[in-house]
Every structure is written in C-alpha cells, then in structure tokens.
Design a protein around this motif. Structure first.
Motif, PDB file in Angstrom:
ATOM      1  N   VAL A 174      -9.403  49.077  39.592  1.00 34.80           N
ATOM      2  CA  VAL A 174      -8.350  48.317  38.368  1.00 34.80           C
ATOM      3  C   VAL A 174      -7.687  49.572  37.291  1.00 34.80           C
ATOM      4  O   VAL A 174      -7.657  50.631  38.058  1.00 34.80           O
ATOM      5  CB  VAL A 174      -9.718  48.012  37.110  1.00 34.80           C
ATOM      6  N   ALA A 175      -6.344  48.591  37.015  1.00 37.14           N
ATOM      7  CA  ALA A 175      -5.482  49.730  36.075  1.00 37.14           C
ATOM      8  C   ALA A 175      -6.922  50.604  35.587  1.00 37.14           C
ATOM      9  O   ALA A 175      -6.465  50.211  34.527  1.00 37.14           O
ATOM     10  CB  ALA A 175      -4.565  49.315  36.294  1.00 37.14           C
ATOM     11  N   LYS A 176      -6.626  51.573  34.934  1.00 36.65           N
ATOM     12  CA  LYS A 176      -6.832  52.354  34.191  1.00 36.65           C
ATOM     13  C   LYS A 176      -6.869  52.934  33.103  1.00 36.65           C
ATOM     14  O   LYS A 176      -6.639  52.645  32.095  1.00 36.65           O
ATOM     15  CB  LYS A 176      -7.746  54.142  34.563  1.00 36.65           C
ATOM     16  N   GLU A 177      -4.723  53.146  33.102  1.00 39.07           N
ATOM     17  CA  GLU A 177      -4.271  52.796  31.904  1.00 39.07           C
ATOM     18  C   GLU A 177      -4.510  52.221  30.292  1.00 39.07           C
ATOM     19  O   GLU A 177      -4.406  52.914  29.678  1.00 39.07           O
ATOM     20  CB  GLU A 177      -2.610  53.048  32.500  1.00 39.07           C
ATOM     21  N   ASP A 178      -4.731  51.282  30.452  1.00 44.94           N
ATOM     22  CA  ASP A 178      -4.829  50.414  29.479  1.00 44.94           C
ATOM     23  C   ASP A 178      -6.440  49.898  29.359  1.00 44.94           C
ATOM     24  O   ASP A 178      -6.425  48.960  28.623  1.00 44.94           O
ATOM     25  CB  ASP A 178      -3.794  49.022  29.470  1.00 44.94           C
ATOM     26  N   LEU A 179      -7.290  50.330  29.476  1.00 45.31           N
ATOM     27  CA  LEU A 179      -8.684  50.178  29.682  1.00 45.31           C
ATOM     28  C   LEU A 179      -9.144  52.084  28.649  1.00 45.31           C
ATOM     29  O   LEU A 179      -8.786  52.732  28.956  1.00 45.31           O
ATOM     30  CB  LEU A 179      -9.351  50.400  30.925  1.00 45.31           C
ATOM     31  N   THR A 180     -10.141  51.092  27.572  1.00 50.33           N
ATOM     32  CA  THR A 180     -10.881  52.295  27.220  1.00 50.33           C
ATOM     33  C   THR A 180     -13.008  51.792  27.500  1.00 50.33           C
ATOM     34  O   THR A 180     -12.847  50.984  27.206  1.00 50.33           O
ATOM     35  CB  THR A 180     -10.420  52.021  25.485  1.00 50.33           C
ATOM     36  N   ILE A 181     -13.000  53.191  27.040  1.00 51.51           N
ATOM     37  CA  ILE A 181     -14.836  53.313  27.038  1.00 51.51           C
ATOM     38  C   ILE A 181     -14.943  53.669  26.803  1.00 51.51           C
ATOM     39  O   ILE A 181     -14.753  54.435  25.419  1.00 51.51           O
ATOM     40  CB  ILE A 181     -15.460  53.970  28.437  1.00 51.51           C
ATOM     41  N   LEU A 182     -15.717  52.417  25.091  1.00 49.93           N
ATOM     42  CA  LEU A 182     -16.347  52.875  23.814  1.00 49.93           C
ATOM     43  C   LEU A 182     -17.863  53.652  24.124  1.00 49.93           C
ATOM     44  O   LEU A 182     -18.395  53.252  25.054  1.00 49.93           O
ATOM     45  CB  LEU A 182     -16.615  51.640  23.151  1.00 49.93           C
ATOM     46  N   ILE A 183     -17.963  54.703  23.625  1.00 54.79           N
ATOM     47  CA  ILE A 183     -19.203  55.439  23.397  1.00 54.79           C
ATOM     48  C   ILE A 183     -19.446  55.617  21.856  1.00 54.79           C
ATOM     49  O   ILE A 183     -18.978  55.447  21.182  1.00 54.79           O
ATOM     50  CB  ILE A 183     -18.931  56.733  24.053  1.00 54.79           C
ATOM     51  N   VAL A 189     -24.141  66.692  20.493  1.00 56.01           N
ATOM     52  CA  VAL A 189     -24.378  67.120  22.265  1.00 56.01           C
ATOM     53  C   VAL A 189     -24.157  66.133  22.168  1.00 56.01           C
ATOM     54  O   VAL A 189     -23.216  65.964  23.505  1.00 56.01           O
ATOM     55  CB  VAL A 189     -25.493  68.138  22.048  1.00 56.01           C
ATOM     56  N   ALA A 190     -24.884  65.159  22.549  1.00 50.30           N
ATOM     57  CA  ALA A 190     -25.195  63.716  23.533  1.00 50.30           C
ATOM     58  C   ALA A 190     -23.491  63.494  23.806  1.00 50.30           C
ATOM     59  O   ALA A 190     -23.318  62.926  24.684  1.00 50.30           O
ATOM     60  CB  ALA A 190     -25.913  63.275  23.150  1.00 50.30           C
ATOM     61  N   ARG A 191     -22.831  63.501  22.544  1.00 49.89           N
ATOM     62  CA  ARG A 191     -21.560  62.578  22.725  1.00 49.89           C
ATOM     63  C   ARG A 191     -20.539  63.430  23.145  1.00 49.89           C
ATOM     64  O   ARG A 191     -19.640  63.141  24.211  1.00 49.89           O
ATOM     65  CB  ARG A 191     -20.876  62.519  21.316  1.00 49.89           C
ATOM     66  N   ASN A 192     -20.827  64.841  23.146  1.00 49.83           N
ATOM     67  CA  ASN A 192     -19.938  65.763  24.073  1.00 49.83           C
ATOM     68  C   ASN A 192     -20.838  65.704  25.498  1.00 49.83           C
ATOM     69  O   ASN A 192     -19.536  65.978  26.593  1.00 49.83           O
ATOM     70  CB  ASN A 192     -20.758  66.638  23.522  1.00 49.83           C
ATOM     71  N   GLN A 193     -21.612  65.360  25.743  1.00 47.23           N
ATOM     72  CA  GLN A 193     -22.206  64.938  27.443  1.00 47.23           C
ATOM     73  C   GLN A 193     -21.952  64.734  27.861  1.00 47.23           C
ATOM     74  O   GLN A 193     -20.897  64.114  29.300  1.00 47.23           O
ATOM     75  CB  GLN A 193     -23.535  65.484  27.222  1.00 47.23           C
ATOM     76  N   ILE A 194     -21.824  62.636  27.297  1.00 45.66           N
ATOM     77  CA  ILE A 194     -21.004  61.853  28.180  1.00 45.66           C
ATOM     78  C   ILE A 194     -19.764  61.597  28.271  1.00 45.66           C
ATOM     79  O   ILE A 194     -19.235  61.473  28.968  1.00 45.66           O
ATOM     80  CB  ILE A 194     -21.457  60.601  26.779  1.00 45.66           C
ATOM     81  N   LYS A 195     -19.343  62.231  27.272  1.00 43.80           N
ATOM     82  CA  LYS A 195     -17.579  62.609  27.510  1.00 43.80           C
ATOM     83  C   LYS A 195     -17.754  63.091  28.822  1.00 43.80           C
ATOM     84  O   LYS A 195     -15.968  62.672  29.897  1.00 43.80           O
ATOM     85  CB  LYS A 195     -16.818  62.665  25.837  1.00 43.80           C
ATOM     86  N   ARG A 196     -17.983  64.341  28.967  1.00 39.73           N
ATOM     87  CA  ARG A 196     -17.361  65.659  29.599  1.00 39.73           C
ATOM     88  C   ARG A 196     -17.552  64.787  31.110  1.00 39.73           C
ATOM     89  O   ARG A 196     -17.430  64.652  31.660  1.00 39.73           O
ATOM     90  CB  ARG A 196     -18.307  66.299  29.794  1.00 39.73           C
ATOM     91  N   ALA A 197     -18.646  63.829  31.041  1.00 34.87           N
ATOM     92  CA  ALA A 197     -18.689  63.487  32.011  1.00 34.87           C
ATOM     93  C   ALA A 197     -18.447  62.181  32.405  1.00 34.87           C
ATOM     94  O   ALA A 197     -17.220  62.295  34.051  1.00 34.87           O
ATOM     95  CB  ALA A 197     -20.395  62.631  32.227  1.00 34.87           C
ATOM     96  N   LEU A 198     -17.711  61.752  31.500  1.00 35.82           N
ATOM     97  CA  LEU A 198     -16.735  60.333  32.181  1.00 35.82           C
ATOM     98  C   LEU A 198     -15.102  60.710  31.720  1.00 35.82           C
ATOM     99  O   LEU A 198     -14.415  59.982  32.508  1.00 35.82           O
ATOM    100  CB  LEU A 198     -16.867  59.533  30.651  1.00 35.82           C
ATOM    101  N   GLN A 199     -14.291  61.648  31.962  1.00 38.27           N
ATOM    102  CA  GLN A 199     -13.490  62.582  31.282  1.00 38.27           C
ATOM    103  C   GLN A 199     -13.009  62.429  32.570  1.00 38.27           C
ATOM    104  O   GLN A 199     -11.705  62.356  33.252  1.00 38.27           O
ATOM    105  CB  GLN A 199     -13.487  63.988  30.410  1.00 38.27           C
ATOM    106  N   SER A 200     -13.737  62.802  33.780  1.00 40.11           N
ATOM    107  CA  SER A 200     -13.498  62.472  35.282  1.00 40.11           C
ATOM    108  C   SER A 200     -13.050  61.294  36.017  1.00 40.11           C
ATOM    109  O   SER A 200     -12.384  61.369  36.758  1.00 40.11           O
ATOM    110  CB  SER A 200     -14.832  63.071  36.128  1.00 40.11           C
ATOM    111  N   LEU A 201     -13.094  60.117  35.357  1.00 35.68           N
ATOM    112  CA  LEU A 201     -12.522  58.864  35.263  1.00 35.68           C
ATOM    113  C   LEU A 201     -11.356  59.031  35.501  1.00 35.68           C
ATOM    114  O   LEU A 201     -10.929  57.590  36.349  1.00 35.68           O
ATOM    115  CB  LEU A 201     -13.643  57.248  35.321  1.00 35.68           C
ATOM    116  N   GLY A 202     -11.021  59.581  34.296  1.00 38.15           N
ATOM    117  CA  GLY A 202      -9.890  59.541  33.947  1.00 38.15           C
ATOM    118  C   GLY A 202      -9.351  57.937  32.826  1.00 38.15           C
ATOM    119  O   GLY A 202      -8.187  57.113  33.598  1.00 38.15           O
ATOM    120  N   ILE A 203      -9.924  57.765  32.054  1.00 43.46           N
ATOM    121  CA  ILE A 203     -10.151  56.797  31.348  1.00 43.46           C
ATOM    122  C   ILE A 203      -9.999  56.878  29.858  1.00 43.46           C
ATOM    123  O   ILE A 203     -10.817  57.802  29.554  1.00 43.46           O
ATOM    124  CB  ILE A 203     -10.975  55.398  32.036  1.00 43.46           C
ATOM    125  N   ASN A 204      -9.276  56.058  29.145  1.00 43.89           N
ATOM    126  CA  ASN A 204      -9.253  56.817  27.907  1.00 43.89           C
ATOM    127  C   ASN A 204     -10.700  56.339  27.328  1.00 43.89           C
ATOM    128  O   ASN A 204     -11.648  55.510  28.045  1.00 43.89           O
ATOM    129  CB  ASN A 204      -9.000  55.715  26.773  1.00 43.89           C
TER     130      ASN A 204
END
Length: 311
Positions: A174-183, A189-204
């Motif tokens: 899918v085109a990533k540029e217009d997508l957002t994942i809601l956490i 601590v959990a928020r930072n862990q999830i953000k770090r894991a999902l940042q590798s996908l290149g999606i907002n």
C-alpha cells in the motif's frame, strides 16, 4: 487471606465492560496501591528466598513456587521507596506480565474492589512517584495509586524494541505516505516500545494515552474526511488496560461506528497468561498479540496493511 486468594482465582476468569477488578495492597507505608486482578496468579506469604549472585538490587531473591523459580521484586524499592523489612511476614503477589512470571514483594494485601475505568485517571503531574504511576483512582475518599509495572520491569530487564531486518524489509503493498497507525497505551514505556518497533515500517504514527483520547481522535478524523476513516487510519494498536476507557470498550465503540468499523484493531496487552479470547471476539477485535515481541507486532501490522489491497 484465604478469602482474597479465592477471590483472585474466581475473578481472573471475568472480563468487565469498561470495569476493573483492582487488588489493593500497601508497600512500606500506609499508601494504598493497586494491581489489576487479571494479572495476578496468586497471593501468598513470602516464601524463603534464595540470594542470587549479581542480581539486580531490586530483586530480593528467587523463590521456588510450584516447580518454578520466580524472581521476587521489592516493589517499594522499585518505586523509589525504602526496602520492605521483616519479609518473612510480608506477602508476594505472583503475576504475569509480558510473557514472564514474577513476584512482587509487598507489605500487606488489602482486598479487591470493582471499579469503573471511567473513575481511573492519569497520574497528576509532578507527583512524587509520577514516573512509576500509570493511573490513580479514589476509593473511600483515599487515593489509590496504580503502578506502571511495565516500566519497572523494563528498568530491571530492558526489552529489545528493535524489529529484525527481515521483518522491517518485508513488502507492504500500500502507499505509505497518506497512512497513519494509531497507537493507544497508557504506559509511557509501552508507547515508546511500540513506536520504536513500528517506526521501521515507514508509516506515520499517532499516539494516544487512553481509549477516550483515541476514540475522540478517530471521530474527529471521520468529520474531517467526511466518512470512512480506515483508508487513512487502517490499523489501530491498542492496550487493554487504560484509564477512562479500556481497550475492550474502545474496540466495541470503533466497530459499532460505520465510519470507523473497517479499521483493523490489534489488541496488544500484557494480559498474556489469563487473557479471555472470547472477549476479543465479542468486541470485534481483529487480532491479539501478547506484549512484547517487536517482530510479532510489526508482522501483524504488515498483514493488516496488506489486506487493504483487496478492499
């Protein structure tokens, strides 16, 4: 104490609708604290502890309980307080978090209270134990503090939040540029862990601290877009335990709203040992992942993103 143990055993089989069963206890003073009953395996008088070389100073020793060696963490010391004394006459709460079993040494155990998540609030800013609190509530005109256990465990045994190169490089169709994942998670601590894991996908990534904040964000997004939100927010990763509105209620609200129901909801929770799969189906969640394995989480998000190709 037997009645408390019986109550824990019975109530870990229950899941309320935006309700919380809170086991209350004290540490080295009179202040009362709480832990979700769903994370409690049992409560027992502190058994004999075996000292281990080079152990973390917060770990008072190891107990052999029902054929398993379990680290016993002094919860008072872990939150910046004094060490609990006279431990032979104190109690241990055996709990399961993030796929591990550990014991928390506490001063005494009080009772279990059934409360509404709406009555559970984020900790006040500037509180002395703010760094170790995930929420507070008032019971019988007394403030009860709910400890961010995930933070304490991360301090003792740091969690690797990095996604493997193999998973990070997996194709997303899918085109990533217009997508957002809601956490959505109340633990910093959990928020930072999830953000770090999902940042590798290149999606907002959009991050919220509880279900109410997440639902308000999605409803505002629906107004902004004038309709279905999932084309812009295709996936939501949500904790279950959160103040104000829990993850079950959030999921049910999302799935009941025509503008939101196509969002893929992944419930991501430390309630791994006693999790009720029937409740996941009841509220309509699309997936459940026990915390915390970055590859599993990233792979699940990739899977649901790739289903958008067929929509």
């Amino acid at each position: 104490m037997a009645s408390i143990l019986d109550s824990v055993n019975q109530r870990t089989q229950m899941v309320g609708q935006n309700r919380l069963e809170l086991l209350m206890f004290n540490l080295a003073g009179k202040q009362r604290f709480g832990i979700n009953v769903f994370k409690v395996r049992e409560v027992l008088q502190c058994p004999k502890l075996t000292a281990m070389p080079q152990r973390n100073p917060l770990v008072r020793g190891v107990a052999h309980i029902r054929g398993q060696a379990i680290s016993i963490i002094d919860l008072s010391m872990a939150t910046g307080g004094p060490a609990i004394t006279d431990i032979e006459n104190r109690f241990v709460i055996i709990s399961e978090y993030n796929r591990t079993v550990q014991g928390f040494l506490v001063g005494g155990v009080d009772r279990i209270m059934n409360i509404n998540w709406e009555d559970v609030m984020p900790p006040p800013k500037g509180a002395g134990r703010d760094a170790y609190l995930t929420a507070v509530t008032e019971i019988e005109n007394e403030l009860v503090e709910i400890i961010d256990v995930e933070r304490i465990l991360a301090d003792i045994v740091p969690v690797n939040s990095d996604v493997s190169e193999e998973v990070a490089s997996a194709e997303i169709n899918v085109a990533k540029e217009d997508l957002t994942i809601l956490i959505t998670d109340d633990s910093s601590v959990a928020r930072n862990q999830i953000k770090r894991a999902l940042q590798s996908l290149g999606i907002n990534l959009e991050v919220k601290k509880n279900g109410k904040e997440a639902l308000e964000y999605l409803k505002e997004k629906a107004k902004e877009l004038g309709g279905n939100v999932h084309t812009h927010v295709p996936v939501m990763v949500s904790d279950v335990e959160m103040p104000v509105m829990d993850g079950y209620t959030l999921t049910a609200e999302v799935k009941a709203d025509p503008d939101l129901r196509d969002i893929h909801v992944i419930l991501h929770t430390s309630l791994s040992g006693v999790f009720n799969q029937a409740m996941v189906k009841k509220v309509g969640a699309d997936d459940f992942i026990a915390k915390f394995h970055p590859d599993e989480l990233a792979t699940a998000v990739q899977k649901w993103l790739n289903t958008e190709v067929t929509i």
